[in-house]
Design an enzyme around this catalytic site. Structure first.
Site, PDB file in Angstrom:
ATOM      1  N   TYR B 292       4.071 -65.065 -22.081  1.00 43.85           N
ATOM      2  CA  TYR B 292       5.327 -65.076 -21.841  1.00 43.85           C
ATOM      3  C   TYR B 292       5.925 -64.016 -21.011  1.00 43.85           C
ATOM      4  O   TYR B 292       6.067 -63.142 -21.497  1.00 43.85           O
ATOM      5  CB  TYR B 292       6.329 -65.334 -22.881  1.00 43.85           C
ATOM      6  CG  TYR B 292       7.538 -66.188 -22.870  1.00 43.85           C
ATOM      7  CD1 TYR B 292       7.667 -67.674 -23.145  1.00 43.85           C
ATOM      8  CD2 TYR B 292       8.663 -65.183 -22.523  1.00 43.85           C
ATOM      9  CE1 TYR B 292       8.895 -68.258 -22.853  1.00 43.85           C
ATOM     10  CE2 TYR B 292       9.868 -66.046 -22.375  1.00 43.85           C
ATOM     11  CZ  TYR B 292       9.996 -67.401 -22.535  1.00 43.85           C
ATOM     12  OH  TYR B 292      11.198 -68.055 -22.577  1.00 43.85           O
ATOM     13  N   TYR B 342       9.636 -70.655 -14.154  1.00 41.23           N
ATOM     14  CA  TYR B 342      10.233 -70.388 -15.621  1.00 41.23           C
ATOM     15  C   TYR B 342      10.553 -71.690 -16.392  1.00 41.23           C
ATOM     16  O   TYR B 342      11.654 -72.106 -16.251  1.00 41.23           O
ATOM     17  CB  TYR B 342      11.615 -69.493 -15.572  1.00 41.23           C
ATOM     18  CG  TYR B 342      12.057 -69.073 -16.673  1.00 41.23           C
ATOM     19  CD1 TYR B 342      11.123 -68.485 -17.835  1.00 41.23           C
ATOM     20  CD2 TYR B 342      13.211 -69.008 -17.011  1.00 41.23           C
ATOM     21  CE1 TYR B 342      11.668 -68.016 -19.032  1.00 41.23           C
ATOM     22  CE2 TYR B 342      13.862 -68.575 -18.327  1.00 41.23           C
ATOM     23  CZ  TYR B 342      12.942 -68.070 -19.087  1.00 41.23           C
ATOM     24  OH  TYR B 342      13.304 -67.542 -20.404  1.00 41.23           O
TER      25      TYR B 342
END
Lengths: 130, 400
Positions: B292, B342
């Site tokens: 992430y 994203y």
């Protein structure tokens, strides 16, 4: 356009009564003496629900900081760039704040002392290099 | 307390379907519409029929526009497992974990996990993440007065702490942005594929120091779904299965008091420990890292917390470009959240499925027998890890 003004509410009223008198108030657990900040209803350490408001030293150190360049709220247009700081109070809790100093003079670990400035209807803490 | 290693991962799940919408800065469909398209694409990808789907876990993004009754938009009438989940950015990893436990226990057979978000409708890309228009009173209103807004600020404060404690430099953060962009240039679906040098990084405008624009993720409209089923069922489906051989969570909860160093010690420590123990592997066994990367700093600190670099040495570790194409530690091989798209934890998860299957094309890593997925939520509050493998016998003692 002005910055958003802080407002006192039921839970935070003792904090803003303190700032009006030039004192940084913190909650402390009557059972285990652990400090709490921001406002808690029960102690995060012993889980008792018996917190009192006490005067803090208003002293601390700069835990970390950033310098804001992006405009999120039109009330800050004249302030850019401005610093956002996390201050570790001598009593233990860390609070978000602003340090009243040029950004290039900020250093993690520097000693700070709370002062108070008017913000709408309340007074708010702003930290000065000690 | 550490993980009970007697768990046998051979009873765990496999990811057999991956579905994505277009990744875009334009508004096309609502979150519900995007989610339905991603689920449809995942069902097709897996070679399943929609009547096979009997579980659905949904995760809305920052806009919160996805409801647990998404099944209505898909006409699913055979649902035995359903909920809306919220572990912020860690949710994708968590969804696969709960789906895996569900298919292992027989609670459901084919579980869809889907994320969708639609934060971009004209205005500022970051507005949805800033929270500046939130009406608050009491102590939270102090934050607004100080101008302490948004995720950018929270992560910037964490990065500054790391820089102060360990001497991490702006060049080192920039090295992460550059190596991630190199991967994006090899990925046709990445949204930012232009050349980026370290100078470009330094010349990009400040958002909140120490973050430049190129330290920050690309807010995206879109949806991604994966399908989890049992290992048995996985063998007969269209795609090479991505077996879940390790999983774990860690949630430090962002403590703000003296002594806590949550900014530089994330939930990846605890989550990784559990996942490694379950899979019977360690950091040296990981071929590909999908982490992430909402910010460059998140990649750097997460690498430390999974044990790829000692604590505090993430900066020097990333500086030589070893995360990029051809490097010793391929990381965020699709271009990550920084340069590609994203979709919260679905960004690392989707690329991990692609890599595990060996379908990465120009950005495929040659050795991909063990792929780590790291999902981060809140301001380093929450964390979920997965370890995927194309080999059903991988992990603890080679059970099959």
């Amino acid at each position: 356009m002005t910055r958003p003004s802080p407002t006192s509410d039921e839970l935070s009223a003792p904090f803003f009564e303190g700032t009006a008198n030039g004192v940084l108030m913190l909650q402390r657990c009557r059972n285990c003496a652990k400090y709490a900040f921001p406002v808690q209803e029960i102690c995060t350490n012993c889980l008792e629900g018996d917190l009192e408001w006490v005067e803090s030293s208003g002293e601390g150190t700069l835990h970390t900081f950033g310098v804001m360049h992006h405009l999120y709220h039109p009330g800050f247009a004249r302030d850019l760039p401005y610093n956002v700081a996390v201050v570790e109070l001598t009593e233990g809790p860390r609070m978000s704040a602003r340090v009243d100093a040029p950004s290039d003079e900020l250093e993690v670990g520097m000693e700070l002392k709370a002062t108070f400035e008017p913000a709408g209807e309340v007074m708010v803490p702003v930290f000065q290099p000690a | 307390m550490t993980f009970n290693a007697s768990f046998n991962p051979s009873g765990g799940g496999a990811i057999v379907g991956l579905g994505m919408t277009e990744m875009t800065r334009e508004y096309t469909y609502s979150s519900t519409g995007l989610a339905a398209i991603a689920v449809r694409n995942a069902i097709t990808d897996a070679g399943l029929d929609k009547s096979d789907v009997d579980g659905i876990l949904v995760n809305p993004g920052i806009m919160g526009n996805l409801q647990p009754d998404l099944q209505k938009a898909l006409g699913l009438e055979n649902v035995r497992l359903q909920t809306k989940m919220d572990g912020r950015g860690s949710t994708a990893g968590q969804m696969v974990q709960y789906a895996s436990l569900a298919v292992q226990s027989g609670l459901a057979n084919v579980v869809v996990c889907v994320f969708a978000d639609d934060p971009l409708r004209g205005g500022s890309a970051g507005a949805a993440y800033g929270g500046a228009d939130r009406k608050v009173t009491g102590m939270p209103s102090l934050h607004s007065y100080y101008g302490h807004f948004g995720a950018n600020t929270g992560y910037a404060l964490a990065a500054r702490r790391h820089m102060a404690l360990y001497g991490t430099t702006q060049d080192q953060l920039g090295a992460v942005a550059v190596s991630t962009r190199k991967w994006a240039q090899l990925n046709p679906i990445a949204m930012q594929r232009g050349e980026m040098t370290l100078d470009d990084y330094h010349n990009s405008r400040w958002i909140v120091e120490p973050f430049h624009l190129l330290d920050c993720t690309l807010v995206t409209n879109g949806a991604i779904a994966v399908i989890v089923t049992s290992r048995e069922r996985a063998k007969d489906l269209k795609q090479p299965p991505a077996y879940v051989i390790g999983m774990g969570q860690g949630h430090p909860g962002n403590p703000r008091h003296a002594g806590a160093e949550y900014e530089v010690n994330t939930g990846a420590i605890q989550a990784g420990e559990t996942a490694y123990a379950m899979a019977g592997v360690g950091p040296k066994d990981i071929d590909v890292r999908e982490l992430y990367d909402c910010y460059t700093y998140t990649t750097l600190v997460t690498l430390e917390d999974y044990g790829f670099a000692p604590k505090g040495e993430g900066g020097p570790f990333v500086e030589d470009g070893k995360l990029g194409p051809g490097g010793s530690h391929p990381t965020n091989t699709g271009g990550g959240e920084l340069s590609s798209y994203y979709m919260w934890g679905m960004t690392p998860l989707s690329e991990a499925v692609i890599q595990t299957r060996g379908q990465g094309g120009d950005h495929q890593v040659k050795d991909h027998s063990t792929v780590l997925v790291s999902c981060q939520g809140g301001i380093l509050d929450m964390h979920a890890s997965l370890i995927l493998s194309p080999d059903s016998t991988a992990g603890t003692g080679g059970h099959s």
